[in-house]
Design a protein around this motif. Structure first.
Motif, PDB file in Angstrom:
ATOM      1  N   CYS A   1      -9.220   6.967  -1.609  1.00 31.54           N
ATOM      2  CA  CYS A   1     -10.246   7.899  -1.645  1.00 31.54           C
ATOM      3  C   CYS A   1     -10.379   8.876  -2.804  1.00 31.54           C
ATOM      4  CB  CYS A   1     -10.161   9.058  -0.589  1.00 31.54           C
ATOM      5  SG  CYS A   1     -10.042   7.942   1.271  1.00 31.54           S
ATOM      6  N   THR A   2      -9.185   9.166  -3.447  1.00 34.92           N
ATOM      7  CA  THR A   2      -9.205  10.319  -4.333  1.00 34.92           C
ATOM      8  C   THR A   2      -9.236  10.186  -5.810  1.00 34.92           C
ATOM      9  OG1 THR A   2      -6.797  10.089  -4.194  1.00 34.92           O
ATOM     10  CG2 THR A   2      -7.439  11.675  -2.487  1.00 34.92           C
TER      11      THR A   2
ATOM     12  N   ALA B   1       1.605   3.275   2.420  1.00 34.41           N
ATOM     13  CA  ALA B   1       1.357   4.400   3.382  1.00 34.41           C
ATOM     14  C   ALA B   1       2.496   4.431   4.472  1.00 34.41           C
ATOM     15  CB  ALA B   1       0.077   3.949   4.307  1.00 34.41           C
TER      16      ALA B   1
ATOM     17  N   TYR C   1      -6.616   9.336  -7.254  1.00 30.09           N
ATOM     18  CA  TYR C   1      -5.380   9.865  -7.551  1.00 30.09           C
ATOM     19  C   TYR C   1      -5.360  11.142  -8.198  1.00 30.09           C
ATOM     20  CZ  TYR C   1      -4.276   4.939  -6.428  1.00 30.09           C
ATOM     21  OH  TYR C   1      -4.533   3.632  -5.672  1.00 30.09           O
TER      22      TYR C   1
ATOM     23  N   MET D   1       2.366   9.000   0.264  1.00 26.72           N
ATOM     24  CA  MET D   1       2.496   9.999  -1.226  1.00 26.72           C
ATOM     25  C   MET D   1       3.796  11.026  -0.935  1.00 26.72           C
ATOM     26  SD  MET D   1       0.350   8.749  -3.204  1.00 26.72           S
ATOM     27  CE  MET D   1      -1.237   7.745  -3.255  1.00 26.72           C
TER      28      MET D   1
ATOM     29  N   CYS E   1      -4.386   4.701  -2.685  1.00 30.01           N
ATOM     30  CA  CYS E   1      -5.282   5.574  -2.043  1.00 30.01           C
ATOM     31  C   CYS E   1      -6.580   5.128  -2.631  1.00 30.01           C
ATOM     32  CB  CYS E   1      -4.907   7.114  -2.681  1.00 30.01           C
ATOM     33  SG  CYS E   1      -6.124   8.214  -2.255  1.00 30.01           S
TER      34      CYS E   1
ATOM     35  N   ASN F   1       1.731   3.193  -4.251  1.00 30.88           N
ATOM     36  CA  ASN F   1       1.128   3.810  -2.963  1.00 30.88           C
ATOM     37  C   ASN F   1      -0.412   4.056  -3.513  1.00 30.88           C
ATOM     38  OD1 ASN F   1       3.847   5.276  -3.531  1.00 30.88           O
ATOM     39  ND2 ASN F   1       3.161   5.771  -1.428  1.00 30.88           N
TER      40      ASN F   1
ATOM     41  N   ILE G   1      -3.824  13.941  -6.408  1.00 34.42           N
ATOM     42  CA  ILE G   1      -2.512  13.448  -6.001  1.00 34.42           C
ATOM     43  C   ILE G   1      -1.488  14.266  -7.461  1.00 34.42           C
ATOM     44  CG2 ILE G   1      -0.830  11.949  -5.338  1.00 34.42           C
ATOM     45  CD1 ILE G   1      -3.158  10.691  -3.909  1.00 34.42           C
TER      46      ILE G   1
ATOM     47  N   LEU H   1      -5.664  15.103  -0.908  1.00 33.07           N
ATOM     48  CA  LEU H   1      -5.962  14.315   0.162  1.00 33.07           C
ATOM     49  C   LEU H   1      -7.469  14.138   0.485  1.00 33.07           C
ATOM     50  CD1 LEU H   1      -4.622  15.448   3.473  1.00 33.07           C
ATOM     51  CD2 LEU H   1      -4.582  16.897   1.243  1.00 33.07           C
TER      52      LEU H   1
ATOM     53  N   CYS I   1      -3.258   7.749   3.298  1.00 34.77           N
ATOM     54  CA  CYS I   1      -2.239   7.386   2.532  1.00 34.77           C
ATOM     55  C   CYS I   1      -1.212   8.689   2.061  1.00 34.77           C
ATOM     56  CB  CYS I   1      -2.749   7.142   0.906  1.00 34.77           C
ATOM     57  SG  CYS I   1      -3.581   8.570   0.141  1.00 34.77           S
ATOM     58  N   THR I   2      -1.404   9.780   2.767  1.00 36.27           N
ATOM     59  CA  THR I   2      -0.534  11.172   2.458  1.00 36.27           C
ATOM     60  C   THR I   2       0.896  10.848   2.857  1.00 36.27           C
ATOM     61  OG1 THR I   2      -2.905  12.235   2.783  1.00 36.27           O
ATOM     62  CG2 THR I   2      -0.844  13.357   2.764  1.00 36.27           C
TER      63      THR I   2
ATOM     64  N   CYS J   1       0.660  -1.182  -0.065  1.00 32.44           N
ATOM     65  CA  CYS J   1      -0.125   0.017  -0.076  1.00 32.44           C
ATOM     66  C   CYS J   1       0.866   1.166  -0.080  1.00 32.44           C
ATOM     67  CB  CYS J   1      -0.788   0.135   1.128  1.00 32.44           C
ATOM     68  SG  CYS J   1      -0.286   0.437   2.954  1.00 32.44           S
TER      69      CYS J   1
END
Ligand SMILES: Cc1cc2nc3c(=O)[nH]c(=O)nc-3n(C[C@@H](O)[C@H](O)[C@H](O)COP(=O)(O)OP(=O)(O)OC[C@H]3O[C@@H](n4cnc5c(N)ncnc54)[C@H](O)[C@@H]3O)c2cc1C
Ligand code: FES
Ligand code: FES
Lengths: 163, 783, 289
Positions: free
Chosen positions: A140-141, A50, A143, A110, A138, A136, A146, A101, A106-107, A48
């Protein structure tokens, strides 16, 4: 307590001398023993990203290293990226401006990964950024924020470096 | 939006600075003095009797504080079961999870005992030493097989494997199908996996014997639900339990559920008298956190010669897992949504929820809607193909026109309210999406590509989705004597920017300074009731309450200020932390002063006979769902030799009513789209015939990563809903809902030279190659 | 998911490593940790002793001498990726490295670890097979050289003995200007390949192939050299249809199958990846790509 060792290492510019269990991962050591909980654990099997930290400036999974292996090394975590307490790193600023984010889990990975990457490649294409963060995940986003943040940060850093 | 200070702006998120500097506080970041760590002994079998549990070896390990089974927790339990299912008359059996397994385990990963030790490392060492004597029983893995005669029973005490059965519909389906000129039927398999939030679950519990107070920090989406279940299970009263939600690293549904681990951690802390932490690891997440899984559909559409829909009917078997961890809502949503965007004169769907020996199924982002939308869109593509009508055209002929909104469907929601599509322009959304992807020009591009040996395809899918499920979310807005504006809510934050959103709404009416506002969410002690984050509901429910509360506080503040400034209320405005007379900036009073004036000083009357306290609590009641809508349009290229699907373009045009913060809305839609792409092309939660999970890590279960993810182009329409004062609709699930339907449509279109039809999600490369090979084999035989 | 208890050793010389391997019960060598650490965290391996190679001197180097490239066992994948020697003299490896995991895993992961782990789908063993590399191991009886074809003895099992460690790899460079290509199919960028193909071609002035190497990875238990195809390629011009025809024999490879990819699918991919690798290698050899 199982077998342990004394180690000395630098984290975010500060030197620590600590007794650590040899089976402790670097991630657990940073989080539990040093209280630097900004580095996150999302899988503990290396996928992952993170938990990514900078080890002597190079991105590495802290769940795939033993804390004892960090003896004598220099580590940077998300807590050590900003130049000062009231100023963020251009990459952090770019993440905020580009909605890089959501939950923020995950930030840490990243940011550390991209700091190394933008050092290697100050003027990347979108595809290069995407490949740089392929390790990495993520959830939520999607990507997009990001990737936008990374490209924006690259430009800010180039400008700051007078390019 | 003109005239607005912060509402509707791309305001930077208030959540970000802490998260960007490593100062967030997630549940696993909580470190308390004396804290000890838990691991669980879990069933390695899909189905087995527990004959005995030997804890001796585990307890003898240095650093181990306790190993507790259900037997050990029993004295503290008022109710041994987690009664969480949402009510429904369609249950055939009630199967609530026990706090820990009793004498039978029914899925791999089911917690059997909690082990507490100095470190998680030691807890894991000890958990491996707990010796559970299992008598393995036959397990049922496939939900279709579960319903067959003579199938093994998922629970040995159950009469059968049907958990629930219901149907829904309207109109004279049978007679319509009897006389229809065109009928097309399809069998579909739809699968969705876990939520796989990058943060797993987790809990920290503290027991205070003096106050007899249980505190639970939990990575949950619903603090009050957790509190209420604990009250029931532990037989405590409301003041003895406090549930606090720290930062949450993504929820996506399964974190709404209250789990066996939560109550076990609470009781371990009580028994040991020390704070106990459990941080779920990824493998545990794969086997013990609820997930969505399989649905098998048999469906049929009837259309006339022009492609006008005459009716739709079918049946669906839904994998429910081994217990009811939330209810039947997921399957209900799937069946309910199918016909919604279109004018479907009659409809019938029969649904069976089958028990299997797998971790319980509960909603994951999208909550059954992607499946229902997929059914409709696939059937429309089929009908279009068979009748030789363009895929967009058949949709145009059947979409509910905007003039007909609000439009009452012949269906009822879970709460038995009629389904009323409130606002939007479905056709305009579709046309916009088509424009952006150049749908009309596509056949030419496709022909050109084919000449180069490239297989490209375009697909589109329309959707609506009910959002903003009620009944309410409490919000209190209060200005303290410091002048700081406090906002308290039962809403929960798990990455959807709840704090920023509530701040923008409140700030708009109270001075426009977002920095002057402090939002407290996810703490069961600050508001009495709360529902939490699910079903894209928080902006609608909490947002509306926040608006009303802010407006009331504003009115009150102006009234008091008018009194102090000896001016009329209409002449006042709130700017930053001050209330001032318009045009006379020096005539002003600070918000804090105004609040102080009504804080109540002994012996002094409140100005103007106003009620004490500069605050308002609102519970805006929501009866009806508000429906978001949109269209996804996708262009893909398929490599027929490997089966790889890549995106050439991904467009989504959507309408979520009034937008509080466009940046956040975009983020939600793109994030949801990634989830939908993952579901369609990558994610698969596999089990073998014995119900052993076979995808239990991130190398086996694939999440979409950045290189595979297309840039998503967004288009917006704004049709405010009349159903709430903000006009907002929920956005959290918009991206995911149309993704499978649009992508599969595009892949099918790309592979049209091979005459392949696809009725499944996920679709993986080997399956694509196999379909092409089958076509070639059939054709070479024929030719 | 935390590692089980073990004792930790961090020797500084190869000699010490060898004596530790001889003395200790149930030891495990730790190189970059990118495969071993996940297995430790998941408790799939439970060693009593972990012998860390990261402080051992003299195991990290990339050297070139008269067309022989020597690489130390502990050389990180990133160092290989950024090495001018590798790019100039072993471009196939460079091509492959870009597809090995992610930047974070390449920063730590080593060539020796990859070869010892010997995942059938791993890129570096496939490159070594393609190049007829020589594997250097050291044990109590000193150093020995293992030609790569003898290195894999079974699924994920190298010929290294229990008391030996892998110290290096020797690769013979092909002529300057040879064509090469490492082509793979993975579900996502950075994933282990489901199937890969490594091709190297030398092409004469008349466009005819004079030397050929074709290796398929991920299909059988270890990378497999397609000797018959290689022989049939000699003298051929870069005709894709001819390549396609020759690569059909990849369907006869004794292939692994699992729930993610059946053996037929892997065989099928082998034909596709091989052909694509040959086309790309030929184009590179002839300056077309
Ligand atoms: C997310 C992720 C993606 C990855 N993707 C890929 C990929 O696409 N392709 C790929 O090839 N790999 C991939 N890997 C694995 C790769 O990164 C590893 O580097 C490699 O497999 C092992 O090398 P290592 O140095 O990390 O060895 P370790 O993990 O330290 O060791 C691996 C094994 O080799 C043994 N060993 C190590 N060094 C020696 C030695 N000198 N002598 C004898 N035995 C030794 C160890 O005892 C252990 O059994 C991936 C890993 C991760 C986490
Ligand atoms: S926690 Fe280290 S890679 Fe996921
Ligand atoms: S922001 Fe939530 S996982 Fe990336």
């Amino acid at each position: 307590m199982g077998e342990s060792r004394k180690i000395s290492l630098s984290v975010n510019g500060k030197t620590y001398e600590e007794e650590v269990e040899v089976r402790f991962t670097l991630a657990d050591f940073l989080r539990q023993q040093l209280g630097l909980t900004g580095t996150h654990l999302g899988c503990e099997h290396g996928v992952c990203g993170a938990c990514t930290i900078l080890l002597n400036g190079r991105s590495a999974r802290s769940c795939l290293m033993l804390a004892v292996q960090a003896d004598g090394q220099e580590i940077t975590t998300i807590e050590g990226i900003a130049p000062s307490e009231d100023e963020m790193h251009p990459l952090q600023e770019a993440f905020r401006d580009n909605h890089g984010l959501q939950c923020g889990f995950c930030t840490p990975g990243m940011l550390t990964t991209l700091i190394e990457f933008l050092g290697d490649n100050p003027d990347p294409t979108e595809q290069e950024v995407r490949e740089a963060i392929s390790g990495n995940l993520c959830r939520c986003t999607g990507y997009q924020g990001i990737v936008a943040a990374a490209l924006d940060a690259a430009q800010r850093l180039r400008e700051a470096n007078g390019a | 939006m003109s005239g607005w200070k912060v509402f509707g702006s791309r305001a930077k998120r208030l959540e970000d600075p802490a998260l960007l500097t490593g100062q967030g506080r997630f549940v696993d970041d909580i470190i308390l003095p004396e804290m000890v760590h838990a691991a669980f002994v879990r069933s390695p079998h899909g189905h087995a009797k527990i004959l005995g549990i030997d804890k001796e070896a585990a307890l003898s390990i240095a650093g181990v504080y306790g190993v507790f089974t259900l037997e050990d927790l029993r004295p503290f339990l008022n109710n041994e079961r987690l009664v969480v299912g949402l009510p429904s008359p369609s249950y055939k059996q009630e199967l609530d999870r026990p706090a820990l397994a009793d004498d039978e385990v029914v899925y791999v990963g089911e917690p059997v005992a909690i082990v507490v030790a100095d470190t998680r490392y030691i807890a894991e060492d000890a958990a491996a030493m707990v010796d559970v004597d299992y008598d393995i029983l036959p397990a049922v893995s496939d939900c279709r097989a579960a319903l067959e005669e003579g199938a093994p029973l998922a629970h040995s005490s159950s009469p059968h494997n049907i958990l629930a059965q219901f149907d829904m519909g309207y109109g004279a389906v049978d007679s319509v199908f009897e006389s229809a000129s065109h009928k097309f039927s399809e069998s579909m398999w739809q699968h969705r996996g876990g939520s796989q939030s990058i943060e797993c679950r987790g809990a920290v519990s503290i027991y205070d014997p003096v106050e007899e107070l249980v505190t639970l920090y939990s990575a949950t989406q619903a603090a009050h639900t957790a509190k209420n279940i604990l009250i029931d299970m532990l037989g405590l009263n409301e003041t003895q339990i406090r549930v606090i939600i720290p930062d949450v690293g993504g929820g996506f549904g399964p974190k709404l559920v209250f789990y066996q681990e939560d109550v076990s951690v609470v009781l371990a802390a009580k028994i040991l008298g020390r704070p106990v932490k459990w941080a779920e690891d990824r493998r545990e997440h794969f086997i013990s956190t609820t997930q969505e899984r399989d649905q098998f559909w048999e469906v049929e559409i009837a259309v006339d010669d022009d492609g006008k829909i005459l009716g739709l009917r079918g049946s669906m078997i839904h994998d429910h897992g081994a217990y009811t961890a939330r209810g039947i809502n997921l399957a209900f949503n799937s069946a309910l949504i199918v016909s919604l965007p279109y004018d479907v004169p009659c409809y019938y769907m029969d649904v069976v929820l089958a028990l299997t020996n797998k971790v319980p199924v509960t909603p994951v982002r999208g909550a059954g809607h992607p499946q229902g939308i997929f059914v409709m869109e696939r059937l429309l593509d089929r009908a279009a193909r068979e009748l030789g009508i363009d895929r967009a055209e058949i949709r145009r002929r059947n979409l509910i026109p905007s003039e007909e909104l609000p439009y009452t469907k012949g269906l009822k929601t879970r709460g038995d309210a009629p389904v009323v599509l409130d606002s939007g322009d479905y056709l305009a959304c579709m046309e916009d999406a088509m424009e952006r992807i150049d749908f009309v020009g596509f056949p030419e591009r496709q022909e050109q590509a084919l000449k180069e040996g490239r297989y490209i395809g375009v697909g589109l899918a329309n959707y609506v989705k009910g959002t903003g499920r009620g009944p309410f979310e409490t919000v209190t807005v209060r200005i303290g004597p410091s002048g700081k504006i406090m906002v308290y809510s039962g809403a929960a934050a798990m990455g959807q920017s709840t704090r920023t959103m509530l701040t923008q709404i409140v700030a708009e009416h109270l001075g426009g300074d977002m920095n002057n506002i402090e939002v407290v969410t996810g703490d069961s002690s600050v508001v009495a009731m709360g529902i939490g984050g699910s079903a894209s509901r928080q902006t609608v429910t909490a947002g509306s309450s926040a608006l009303l509360a802010a407006q009331e506080v504003r009115d009150k503040a102006l009234k008091v200020a008018a009194h102090i400034l000896e001016a009329s209320e209409e002449d006042l405005e709130i700017e930053g932390g001050e209330i001032r007379v318009k045009g006379v900036p020096d005539l002003k009073v600070e918000l804090g002063t105004v609040a102080h004036a009504v804080a109540g000083t002994p012996g002094f009357a409140l100005p103007g006979g106003i009620e004490p306290g500069m605050e308002s609590t609102q519970n805006f009641m929501i009866d009806d769902l508000t429906f978001v809508n949109g269209t996804a349009a996708v262009e893909v290229e398929v490599d027929p030799e490997t089966g790889k699907v890549s995106f050439l373009k991904y467009v989504i045009v959507h309408d979520c009513g009034t937008v509080v913060n466009p940046m956040i809305v975009d983020g939600q839609v793109v994030g949801g789209t990634a989830h939908g792409i993952g579901n369609t092309l990558f994610e698969w939660m596999g089990y073998d015939e014995t119900a052993q999970p076979i995808t239990t890590n991130f190398a086996e279960y694939l999440l979409v990563s950045a290189p595979e993810m297309p840039h998503v182009e967004l288009g917006h329409m704004e049709s405010p809903t009349p159903l709430n004062p903000l006009g907002v609709k929920g956005v959290g699930e918009c991206g995911v809902v149309p993704a499978p339907a649009a992508i599969i449509s595009a892949v099918e279109n790309a592979l049209s030279p091979f005459e392949i039809s696809i009725g499944q999600v996920p679709l993986r490369p080997p399956e694509i190659v196999e379909k092409i090979q089958d076509f070639k084999a059939a054709n070479s035989q024929a030719g | 998911m935390k590692p089980p208890p073990f004792s930790y050793h961090d020797p500084s010389s190869v000699g010490e490593v060898i004596s530790l391997l001889g003395e200790l019960e149930n030891p495990k060598l730790l190189a970059g940790g990118q495969s071993l650490m996940p297995m430790l965290n998941m408790r799939y391996v439970m060693p009593d002793h972990v012998i860390d190679l990261n402080k051992v001197e003299g195991l990290s180097y990339i050297e070139e001498n008269g067309g022989t490239i020597s690489i130390g066992g502990m050389t990180r994948q990133r160092e290989l990726e950024y090495s001018d020697v590798i790019r100039a003299k072993c471009p196939l490896m460079y091509d492959a490295l870009l597809q090995v995991g992610h930047r974070q895993t390449r920063n730590r992961g080593t060539i020796g670890g990859s070869l010892s782990h010997l995942d059938p789908a791993a890129e570096l063993p496939t490159v070594c097979a393609a190049h007829d590399a020589t594997i250097l191991v050291q044990g109590p009886n000193g150093e020995r050289e293992i030609p790569f074809p003898d290195f894999p003895v079974a699924y994920m099992t190298p010929a290294t003995e229990m008391d030996e460690l892998l110290t290096g790899v020797k690769i013979q460079a092909w002529s300057d200007g040879h064509g090469y290509a490492f082509v793979e199919f993975a579900r996502r960028h950075g994933d282990f390949a489901i199937t890969s193909a490594a091709a190297m071609l030398e092409v004469g002035g008349d466009g005819g192939i004079t030397r050929a190497s074709l290796t398929v990875g991920g299909v059988s238990a270890a990378p497999i050299r397609m000797n018959e195809i290689e022989q049939a390629l000699i003298g051929q011009a870069g005709d894709e249809e001819k390549f396609r025809e020759l690569c059909e024999s990849c369907r006869e490879i004794d292939a692994l199958g699992d729930v993610y990819a059946s053996s037929e699918y892997r065989q099928h991919l082998a034909t596709v990846m091989s052909r694509r690798a040959l086309v790309k290698a030929y184009d590179r050899a002839t300056g077309k790509a």
